[in-house]
Design a protein around this motif. Structure first.
Motif, PDB file in Angstrom:
ATOM      1  N   TYR A  11       9.628  23.046   9.902  1.00 54.29           N
ATOM      2  CA  TYR A  11       9.791  22.793  11.332  1.00 54.29           C
ATOM      3  C   TYR A  11      11.055  23.457  11.837  1.00 54.29           C
ATOM      4  CZ  TYR A  11       5.982  19.501  11.016  1.00 54.29           C
ATOM      5  OH  TYR A  11       4.756  18.956  10.827  1.00 54.29           O
ATOM      6  N   THR A  13      13.901  23.913  15.248  1.00 63.39           N
ATOM      7  CA  THR A  13      14.389  23.386  16.515  1.00 63.39           C
ATOM      8  C   THR A  13      13.850  24.283  17.628  1.00 63.39           C
ATOM      9  OG1 THR A  13      16.385  24.750  16.512  1.00 63.39           O
ATOM     10  CG2 THR A  13      16.524  22.560  15.443  1.00 63.39           C
ATOM     11  N   TYR A  48      10.749  18.992  17.024  1.00 58.74           N
ATOM     12  CA  TYR A  48      10.745  20.099  16.070  1.00 58.74           C
ATOM     13  C   TYR A  48       9.374  20.752  16.103  1.00 58.74           C
ATOM     14  CZ  TYR A  48      15.025  17.965  14.383  1.00 58.74           C
ATOM     15  OH  TYR A  48      16.290  17.447  14.297  1.00 58.74           O
TER      16      TYR A  48
END
Length: 72
Positions: A11, A13, A48
């Protein structure tokens, strides 16, 4: 002690996803806030973006597509 192999995170940001996709952070934030966001993982108030699903999501959002040179 076992060692964890370094690899790309599952994942990203919003900022990392924007850089990964080559688009602006504002555009990525708009996608994430839309009614049809990319695959997300919510951790508290943090969002995320799933790395594996991001390219597929953006391809679906394209307004044009490449055609093969043989016309197919």
């Amino acid at each position: 002690m076992s060692e964890v192999a370094e690899c790309a995170p599952l994942y990203l940001t919003v900022e990392e996803a924007a850089a990964y996709a080559g688009i602006g952070i504002g555009a990525m934030r708009d996608y994430v806030a839309s009614a049809d966001p990319p695959p997300l993982l919510m951790v508290g108030s943090k969002r995320y973006i799933q790395r594996a699903g991001l390219a597929r999501y953006l391809e679906d959002k394209q307004t044009w597509h490449y055609k093969a040179s043989d016309g197919k």
